[in-house]
Motif scaffolding. Structure first.
Motif, PDB file in Angstrom:
ATOM      1  N   GLY A 361      11.758  44.397 -33.992  1.00 24.15           N
ATOM      2  CA  GLY A 361      10.250  44.311 -33.684  1.00 24.15           C
ATOM      3  C   GLY A 361       9.969  43.619 -34.470  1.00 24.15           C
ATOM      4  O   GLY A 361       7.930  42.802 -33.653  1.00 24.15           O
ATOM      5  N   GLN A 362       9.676  43.198 -35.447  1.00 26.20           N
ATOM      6  CA  GLN A 362       9.867  42.083 -36.326  1.00 26.20           C
ATOM      7  C   GLN A 362       9.834  40.939 -35.371  1.00 26.20           C
ATOM      8  O   GLN A 362       8.914  40.287 -35.325  1.00 26.20           O
ATOM      9  N   LEU A 363      10.628  40.639 -34.734  1.00 25.17           N
ATOM     10  CA  LEU A 363      11.260  39.170 -33.924  1.00 25.17           C
ATOM     11  C   LEU A 363       9.320  39.171 -32.708  1.00 25.17           C
ATOM     12  O   LEU A 363       9.279  38.672 -32.415  1.00 25.17           O
ATOM     13  N   MET A 364       8.967  40.455 -32.210  1.00 23.04           N
ATOM     14  CA  MET A 364       8.389  40.337 -31.582  1.00 23.04           C
ATOM     15  C   MET A 364       7.001  40.395 -31.562  1.00 23.04           C
ATOM     16  O   MET A 364       6.300  39.647 -30.457  1.00 23.04           O
ATOM     17  N   ASN A 365       6.604  40.719 -32.863  1.00 17.79           N
ATOM     18  CA  ASN A 365       5.832  40.239 -33.906  1.00 17.79           C
ATOM     19  C   ASN A 365       5.187  38.437 -33.612  1.00 17.79           C
ATOM     20  O   ASN A 365       4.299  38.477 -33.475  1.00 17.79           O
ATOM     21  N   VAL A 366       7.100  37.916 -34.143  1.00 18.12           N
ATOM     22  CA  VAL A 366       6.501  36.439 -34.226  1.00 18.12           C
ATOM     23  C   VAL A 366       6.581  36.197 -32.627  1.00 18.12           C
ATOM     24  O   VAL A 366       5.914  35.132 -32.669  1.00 18.12           O
ATOM     25  N   TYR A 367       6.764  36.479 -31.618  1.00 12.99           N
ATOM     26  CA  TYR A 367       6.664  35.826 -30.007  1.00 12.99           C
ATOM     27  C   TYR A 367       5.035  36.157 -29.665  1.00 12.99           C
ATOM     28  O   TYR A 367       5.016  34.973 -29.213  1.00 12.99           O
ATOM     29  N   GLU A 368       4.748  37.077 -30.180  1.00 11.35           N
ATOM     30  CA  GLU A 368       3.445  37.078 -29.642  1.00 11.35           C
ATOM     31  C   GLU A 368       2.280  36.378 -30.771  1.00 11.35           C
ATOM     32  O   GLU A 368       1.229  36.160 -30.192  1.00 11.35           O
ATOM     33  N   SER A 369       2.674  35.820 -31.658  1.00 10.77           N
ATOM     34  CA  SER A 369       2.132  35.205 -32.647  1.00 10.77           C
ATOM     35  C   SER A 369       2.322  33.506 -31.698  1.00 10.77           C
ATOM     36  O   SER A 369       0.826  32.466 -32.044  1.00 10.77           O
ATOM     37  N   ALA A 370       3.297  32.869 -31.396  1.00  9.26           N
ATOM     38  CA  ALA A 370       3.766  31.684 -31.229  1.00  9.26           C
ATOM     39  C   ALA A 370       2.627  31.821 -29.998  1.00  9.26           C
ATOM     40  O   ALA A 370       2.545  30.579 -29.050  1.00  9.26           O
ATOM     41  N   LEU A 371       3.262  33.004 -29.455  1.00 12.09           N
ATOM     42  CA  LEU A 371       2.220  32.926 -28.072  1.00 12.09           C
ATOM     43  C   LEU A 371       0.279  32.934 -27.907  1.00 12.09           C
ATOM     44  O   LEU A 371      -0.118  31.732 -27.871  1.00 12.09           O
TER      45      LEU A 371
END
Length: 382
Positions: A361-371
């Motif tokens: 879940g934390q990694l998905m937050n990173v992906y969304e932030s990067a996008l």
């Protein structure tokens, strides 16, 4: 969301197993590219339904891999490219940028104070790392300790996010039946006191310290080393010189879960169940994944360095205890631990805190932030 994971190799190792486990829990469509060595973990990932492409890179300077990787990324129309381990981080970041992907994330799995992925750090390695890092958007550190090291290297705080490694603690629950099966397979006496070491057999892991400590203890203390690596022959020779060959078992690579039920004693949970203590004399760890797995099995854990355990309150650590990385200290600590036995082996809260689902879940937050292009301050909540 479509994500491509680029990793240096997929032989048995902590970063490789962490990627496999993460793929199960990420709510994204993922593919994997391995630059080299499509080993046992590659087969496991494919068996679980994720496509793995072997790029066939022949060495660190095989520049022909770059256009092949760029073409693959462009054809896949990925939203995010996520790189793992030094060589893949360098080539993967460049290829992603050439392919027009700006949401480039890299996980730093193995950065110690003086080494990276078991190799000494040099000025050239650091300079090349920082040059490649600037091509990405976010660098993920697996612990606050790694985040601090990255910042000291020169990576801006706002480009670092901490996403700790995770485990499925229930898979490592102590199993008395697996203990009996594994001990028979390894020809371990029923009353032996078994001290384990789990990890790549490399000088940085300091398993020589474990063997020297065992040599100081009574004859019914046995060491079981789980893993393979370039130092195996040296460790076997050391056991012979110490005259403890009959008290050392080299268990080889171990799957993180059994292929059959009940376990045949060759998987890591079964091997941990067969142990009475787990020792990590390594003075430099980026996280300490094997130690958390030992805690999940209810084992006493002795460690020279473990950022994952040190980040949790003492009340959550169970039987985890720091110990200096020298044979005398380790022998004394093991002698003190021995009376505890295996009666009540339960996982402490620290093992459950590092949940793979939480990390995903934390990694998905990173992906969304990067996008989105947004950059947040470094997160140090391990």
């Amino acid at each position: 969301m479509r994500a491509l994971h680029v990793i240096t190799g997929l032989g048995m190792g902590g970063a490789e197993q962490q990627l496999r486990l993460m793929l199960r829990h990420l709510p994204a469509s993922c593919d994997v590219v391995t630059l080299t060595n499509p080993g046992s973990v590659a087969r496991q990932i494919m068996d679980e339904g994720t496509r793995v492409t072997h790029l066939g890179m022949t060495g660190n300077r095989d520049l022909s891999a770059l256009p092949r990787l760029t073409k693959l990324i462009r054809a896949g129309r990925y939203d995010v490219v996520h790189t793992h381990l030094y060589r893949a981080c360098l080539y993967g970041r460049i290829a992603a940028r050439l392919a027009g992907v700006r949401a480039v994330v890299a996980t730093e799995h193995s950065l110690g104070e003086s080494q990276m992925e078991g190799r000494p750090l040099t000025g050239g390695v650091r300079a090349l790392y920082l040059a490649g890092e600037r091509l990405g958007r976010v660098t993920v550190a697996v612990s606050p300790a790694v985040a601090r090291r990255l910042h000291r290297w020169g990576v801006p705080r706002q480009r670092i996010s901490v996403v700790p490694n995770g485990i499925d603690a229930d898979r490592f629950r102590y199993d008395p039946a697996a203990r009996a099966t594994t001990r028979r397979r390894l020809d371990l006496p029923e009353d032996a006191y078994v001290v384990g070491g789990v990890g790549r057999l490399t000088p940085g892991k300091r398993f020589d310290v474990l063997l020297r400590a065992v040599a100081q203890l009574p004859g019914d203390v046995v060491a079981v080393l789980v893993g393979t690596g370039p130092q195996e022959a040296e460790l076997r020779n050391l056991a012979e010189r110490l005259r403890i060959t009959g008290r050392v078992r080299f268990a080889g690579e171990a799957r993180h879960e059994p292929d059959v039920t009940p376990s045949d004693g060759t998987d890591l949970p079964a091997l941990l169940s067969a142990m009475d203590a787990l020792a990590s004399p390594s003075p430099e760890e980026a996280f300490g994944l094997a130690l958390l797995e030992g805690l999940a099995s209810g084992l006493p854990v002795l460690y020279a360095d473990c950022p994952a355990i040190d980040a949790r309150p003492c009340a959550e650590r169970g039987l985890a205890m720091p110990c200096a990385s020298d044979p005398d200290s380790l022998a004394r600590a093991l002698h003190t631990l021995r009376p505890r036995g295996t009666a009540a082996r339960t996982a402490p809260p620290a093992a459950h805190h590092y949940s793979i689902a939480r990390s995903a879940g934390q990694l998905m937050n990173v992906y969304e932030s990067a996008l989105s292009g947004s950059i947040s301050e470094v997160t140090c909540d391990a």
